[in-house]
Enzyme design. Sequence first.
Site, PDB file in Angstrom:
ATOM      1  N   GLU A  78       0.813  -1.219   0.000  1.00 13.87           N
ATOM      2  CA  GLU A  78       0.000   0.000   0.000  1.00 13.87           C
ATOM      3  C   GLU A  78       0.849   1.273   0.000  1.00 13.87           C
ATOM      4  OE1 GLU A  78      -2.998  -0.364  -0.601  1.00 13.87           O
ATOM      5  OE2 GLU A  78      -3.424  -2.427  -0.025  1.00 13.87           O
ATOM      6  N   MET A  79       2.065   1.145  -0.544  1.00 15.27           N
ATOM      7  CA  MET A  79       3.011   2.263  -0.636  1.00 15.27           C
ATOM      8  C   MET A  79       3.346   2.868   0.728  1.00 15.27           C
ATOM      9  SD  MET A  79       2.449   4.162  -4.232  1.00 15.27           S
ATOM     10  CE  MET A  79       2.694   3.189  -5.724  1.00 15.27           C
TER      11      MET A  79
END
Length: 441
Positions: A146-147
């Site tokens: 999710e970065m």
Amino acid sequence: MKSICLFFQVHQPFRHRRYRFFDIGNDHYYYDDYSNETIMRKVAEKSYLPTNKLLLEMADKLEGKFKVAFSITGVALEQFELYAPEVIESFRKLAKSGCVEFLSETYSHSLASLKDAAIFEDQVKQHDERIFGLFGHKPRVFRNTEMIYSDEIGERIANMGYSAILTEGAKHILGWKSPNFMYVNAINPRLKVLMRNFKLSDDIAFRFSNKNWSEFPLTADKYVDWLEKLDAKEEVVNLFLSYEAFGERQTEDTGVFNFLEAFSEKIVKSKKLKFVTPSEVVENLQPVSAVSVPHPISWADEERDLTAWLGNGMQKEAFAKLYDMKQQMAKCIDPEMLKDWNYLQGSNHFYYMSTKYFSDGEVHRSFNPFDSPYEAFINYMNVLSDFKIRLNTFVPENEVESEIAALHKLVEEKEEKIKKMEADLLRLHKAKRRKSNPRKK
């Protein structure tokens, strides 16, 4: 020329079945095979296969000028192998085209980077080994689940040998700065930081088919014109999207595949723009400054923080209970336990427990297989309770658990012995009946 860095996330979790309280200690299989197969086949047919086919055609037609990067989780690859092996083959063809860079990430799309360095590094190693085994590529650039990124996480990634990391160009981090430059980690400047242009990325991923959007319809001419009119000093536009945006979130009838094809052709024909991979960005551009991210950010929701997964008491309790077992798991070598341990760490389990019904409620509800976050929490904790019982049989926590494990093993051995004796008894009865009635077959 301004660089266009196109990146896609590919992830599908192993979803749990409805696991009841009375299943604990009695049934050790946690997965909803029907849903997993059905969803994978659906997304493969609507999104992965047609988009891969189109990208392969673009790679051939545009003679090496089209470039794209992928981050594919290990659990997604496992499901491809189980339910849609043709997707693996289509990614192999893309790999051979030379237009693709495969990035590193956590094997199970986990939140381990927030909790334990050893578990995190082990998951990354597992992921890279699977990518190399399937596609012959050794990842050089990292993209966290999710970065999720912070200065501390970036320093760890640099020490693991990666040249760059992809993350969100969050407003509260950049302030007046633009995401359209390359930055470096604030602690270890050897790590380059590529920041997502969330507006331009979400124009495709979320707003493309929204008829109430002021820019609807979004055409390739309009979009490329936006890119060409960006400040000439800006060097790179990072378009980071979930791969399901093509064919799944934005369905084929919206024209999204035609847009992608036309967009790619216009970028290649443009005198101001060119496609690059993340590694090429690192090699060709110079960073403009360090970016300071003292607290973790992500690409989720309006806040761009961790509250999608760890924003309420249920999520925090489940997360803590899971990693309370990390020391025991470090001593466990059973392959089934290790597999379940990996799957339990998937970030989706915590996402399903989110109670964010105000700022991003529709997104959370639409991706949640449970009727409520409370049901998701109870289901996960039931699974975790059974997993803990199993773990104690392999790696007892203390003398009491050791005695329980020994008794449990003794009971299992006795049950196996009883089953064997019952089978022998049944065989003898059949043999006796045949002797007493020789005409009966």
